[in-house]
Design an enzyme around this catalytic site. Structure first.
Site, short mmCIF file in Angstrom:
data_model
loop_
_atom_site.label_atom_id
_atom_site.label_comp_id
_atom_site.label_asym_id
_atom_site.label_seq_id
_atom_site.Cartn_x
_atom_site.Cartn_y
_atom_site.Cartn_z
N ARG A 100 0.89 -1.18 0.00
CA ARG A 100 0.00 0.00 0.00
C ARG A 100 0.92 1.21 0.00
NH1 ARG A 100 -5.61 1.36 3.09
NH2 ARG A 100 -6.24 -0.13 1.50
N HIS A 127 -6.98 0.82 -6.96
CA HIS A 127 -7.25 -0.09 -5.85
C HIS A 127 -7.89 -1.37 -6.42
CE1 HIS A 127 -7.71 -1.46 -1.88
NE2 HIS A 127 -8.59 -0.61 -1.40
N GLN A 130 -9.91 -3.91 -4.23
CA GLN A 130 -11.25 -3.46 -3.87
C GLN A 130 -12.26 -3.85 -4.95
OE1 GLN A 130 -12.21 -1.75 -0.93
NE2 GLN A 130 -14.19 -2.42 -1.73
N ASP A 212 -17.17 6.89 -2.68
CA ASP A 212 -16.04 6.83 -1.76
C ASP A 212 -15.88 8.22 -1.15
OD1 ASP A 212 -13.71 6.06 -0.43
OD2 ASP A 212 -12.45 6.04 -2.22
N CYS A 252 -16.51 1.41 -0.52
CA CYS A 252 -15.34 0.61 -0.13
C CYS A 252 -15.02 0.72 1.36
CB CYS A 252 -14.13 1.02 -0.96
SG CYS A 252 -13.65 2.74 -0.73
N ARG A 280 -14.05 -8.75 0.98
CA ARG A 280 -12.62 -8.49 0.78
C ARG A 280 -11.83 -9.75 1.15
NH1 ARG A 280 -10.44 -3.44 0.74
NH2 ARG A 280 -8.67 -4.61 -0.10
#
Ligand code: CP
Ligand code: NVA
Length: 293
Positions: A100, A127, A130, A212, A252, A280
């Site tokens: 990340r 991402h 996701q 988001d 998310c 996830r």
């Protein structure tokens, strides 16, 4: 298939659909296996995380392997050891790495020097993990997303970028409602994506609405202007009412209630956000089996 998973389009749609299918099968069997026994996953994070970190750690454990979280500040990387050297050394010991990073460039540099698969666990650009979970959540309830109308309301950020890549790969129609000043020339390059400044136009007849935060990690200095610019882009119950009656709402997470969503939306009957978050874990299991096995 590419060795690394830095962006959704590193793989073809058949590969991604296979991962989603395998993940759903693992979920339905609630399977704990030893498929990754003896395998070790390193997680290197330059930014905070709840879901990505824990889902990878639990996924490795449930598949018989092990994972270790390595905060950048605890690694010599944080004291200036070059990314290339870190990648060569760590990849000589572990079987896979999740990164990340603040800059996507770090992912590229790291993966070029890594002898084991590198997975993008979020960068400023994208991402992809996701999206695996979001697509899985849609498939699980509604089947194929091909040809469906999907709306994204708010910032064209890393998650939206991966939605735009997914629209090309999975052949769905993505409508992005985002203020013009937050769209760059690069953002307009996608096939199957329509841009608008009207949330109503984006969500009309859509089967999936996603959003988001307006202020992503790293955007904090622009908080005031962002809150002002996005104030008409909130997703709330009235916005969902303009979509199909069977619309699915996804976010998310983490969410800022009262900004990009109304305070009650996560628990609306059209929201699948909690299931999406759990997914996830299942999506990471499918991905890890594909890459590390
Ligand atoms: N959605 C997501 O990636 O959450 P975390 O930042 O908690 O990992
Ligand atoms: N766009 C958000 C996603 C967090 C999972 C961020 O980058 O902070």
């Amino acid at each position: 298939m590419n060795n690394h998973f830095l962006d959704l389009n590193n793989y073809g749609v058949e590969d991604l659909e296979r991962i989603i299918k395998n993940s759903l099968e693992l979920k339905s069997k609630n399977k704990v296996s030893d498929a990754l026994e003896g395998k070790f996953l390193g997680l290197i994070f330059e930014k905070s995380s709840t879901r990505t970190r824990v889902s990878f750690e639990v996924a490795m454990t449930q598949l018989g392997g092990k994972a270790s979280f390595l905060s950048v500040n605890d690694l010599q990387l944080g004291r200036g050891e070059p990314i290339e050297d870190t990648a060569i050394v760590l990849s000589s010991m572990v079987d896979g790495l999740v990164l990340r990073t603040i800059d996507h460039e770090t992912q590229l540099k790291f993966s070029e020097n890594s002898s084991v698969p590198v997975i993008n666990g979020l960068s400023n650009k994208s991402h992809p993990c996701q999206l695996l979970a979001d697509l899985l959540t849609f498939y699980e309830e509604k089947g194929s997303i091909k040809g469906k109308k999907v709306a994204w309301c708010g910032d064209f950020n890393n998650v939206c970028f991966s939605y735009a890549q997914a629209a090309e790969l999975f052949d769905f129609e993505l409508w992005v409602a985002c203020p013009k000043e937050f769209l760059s020339v690069e953002d307009y390059k996608f096939k199957n994506v329509t841009y608008t400044q009207s949330v109503s136009e984006a969500v009309k007849d859509s089967e999936l609405i996603s959003t988001d935060v307006w202020i992503s990690m790293g955007d904090e200095t622009e908080s005031k202007e962002r809150i002002e610019a996005f104030k008409n882009y909130q997703v709330n119950e009235k916005v969902l009412d303009q979509a199909r009656s069977d619309v699915m709402f996804l976010h998310c997470l983490p969410a800022v209630k009262g900004q990009e969503i109304s305070t009650t939306l996560l628990d609306d009957q059209r929201s699948r956000v909690w299931r999406q978050a759990e997914n996830r874990l299942h999506a990471q299991k499918g991905l890890l089996l594909e890459l590390l096995n």
